[in-house]
Design a protein around this motif. Structure first.
Motif, mmCIF file in Angstrom:
data_model
loop_
_atom_site.group_PDB
_atom_site.id
_atom_site.type_symbol
_atom_site.label_atom_id
_atom_site.label_comp_id
_atom_site.label_asym_id
_atom_site.label_seq_id
_atom_site.Cartn_x
_atom_site.Cartn_y
_atom_site.Cartn_z
ATOM 1 N N ALA A 96 -0.488 7.250 0.401
ATOM 2 C CA ALA A 96 -0.771 8.310 0.186
ATOM 3 C C ALA A 96 -0.484 9.528 0.396
ATOM 4 O O ALA A 96 0.194 10.538 0.763
ATOM 5 N N ALA A 97 -0.880 9.494 1.980
ATOM 6 C CA ALA A 97 -0.380 10.674 3.287
ATOM 7 C C ALA A 97 1.178 10.816 3.268
ATOM 8 O O ALA A 97 1.579 11.789 4.265
ATOM 9 N N TYR A 98 1.605 9.354 3.186
ATOM 10 C CA TYR A 98 3.203 9.435 4.093
ATOM 11 C C TYR A 98 3.586 8.693 3.183
ATOM 12 O O TYR A 98 4.649 8.678 2.740
ATOM 13 N N GLY A 99 3.447 9.132 1.615
ATOM 14 C CA GLY A 99 4.337 8.821 0.615
ATOM 15 C C GLY A 99 4.587 7.605 0.611
ATOM 16 O O GLY A 99 5.700 7.248 -0.204
ATOM 17 N N PHE A 100 3.195 6.414 0.447
ATOM 18 C CA PHE A 100 3.473 4.896 0.178
ATOM 19 C C PHE A 100 3.267 4.985 -0.553
ATOM 20 O O PHE A 100 1.974 4.995 -1.272
ATOM 21 N N PRO A 101 3.065 3.551 -1.667
ATOM 22 C CA PRO A 101 2.465 3.377 -2.972
ATOM 23 C C PRO A 101 0.965 3.315 -2.175
ATOM 24 O O PRO A 101 0.559 2.201 -1.209
ATOM 25 N N PRO A 102 0.258 3.302 -3.280
ATOM 26 C CA PRO A 102 -1.243 2.240 -2.866
ATOM 27 C C PRO A 102 -1.198 0.862 -2.961
ATOM 28 O O PRO A 102 -0.225 0.616 -3.045
ATOM 29 N N ALA A 103 -2.103 0.432 -2.522
ATOM 30 C CA ALA A 103 -1.954 -1.144 -1.632
ATOM 31 C C ALA A 103 -3.534 -1.240 -1.940
ATOM 32 O O ALA A 103 -4.592 0.030 -1.673
ATOM 33 N N GLU A 104 -4.513 -2.761 -2.243
ATOM 34 C CA GLU A 104 -5.360 -2.847 -2.004
ATOM 35 C C GLU A 104 -5.048 -4.250 -0.564
ATOM 36 O O GLU A 104 -4.676 -4.740 -0.651
#
Ligand SMILES: [Zn+2]
Ligand SMILES: [Zn+2]
Length: 214
Positions: A96-104
């Protein structure tokens, strides 16, 4: 060559993912998948490879976010040094800090340890703990090949301003754990082109003596 590997440059940060393959058995270790896990899955399937390990050099988003998708498609145990578990636990926030989608991350994480040897078909990969870029950063060695994540780059080193980073630790890791392995070792970084330990020992301006001269 009893071990081979396929480098793949993937995603907006030009991450290198690697498929390390025991030629005799096709048993495979996948190193670092952040972006475009589908490309890695395709390569595994097209090569008829049997994925045994998903190896994390460290748990930054750009090296870990795609591991679960790869695992769900082609299997493999996920391994990471425990000192990077806090980073893995915050994978979505990192992205999120770099605008990337959430990931598990993968649900089960196996602990890597310094000096550990992982059997890969008829070959062996050795684990070298190299903290500095992150606390749980590791390198993997197979024969004269070294996969180093963001510890060392051609002509540069990993950044140390992220949480858990340490300039002193990184310098010590490179000088005392990697350089003594010998100049002939081929180095495959997490970003950018390959290099050798000899070239970096002679010319890398960010490591050791050179730094103190600056
Ligand atoms: Zn990193
Ligand atoms: Zn990276």
């Amino acid at each position: 060559m009893p071990l081979t590997h396929r480098p793949m440059r993937l995603g907006p940060l030009e991450n290198n993912s690697y498929l390390i393959v025991c030629v005799a058995t096709r048993e495979t270790a996948v190193v670092d998948v952040g972006f475009e896990p589908e490309a890695v899955i395709d390569a595994v399937r097209q090569g008829g490879l049997a994925v045994r390990y998903l190896l994390g050099t460290h748990a930054h988003y750009d090296h870990a976010a795609g591991m679960r998708t790869v695992q769900e498609a082609v299997g493999g145990e996920y391994w990471l040094h425990p000192a990077d578990r806090p980073l893995l636990d915050h994978l979505a926030a990192q992205g999120a800090a770099y605008g990337f989608p959430p990931a598990e991350p993968p649900a089960v994480v196996h602990d890597l340890a310094d000096g550990q040897r992982l059997a890969l078909g008829e070959e062996t990969l050795e684990v070298i703990h190299t903290p500095g870029h992150s606390p749980g950063g590791v390198c993997f060695r197979g024969h004269d090949w070294l996969w180093v994540g963001d510890t060392l780059f051609a002509g540069s080193v990993g950044r140390t301003d992220l949480p858990g980073g340490s300039r002193e630790a990184l310098d010590r890791s490179i000088r005392t754990r990697l350089y003594p392995l010998g100049d002939a070792l081929q180095v495959f970084p997490g970003h950018g082109p390959k290099t050798t330990l000899g070239l970096e020992r002679l010319e890398n301006p960010f490591v050791g003596e050179h730094v103190r001269l600056r």
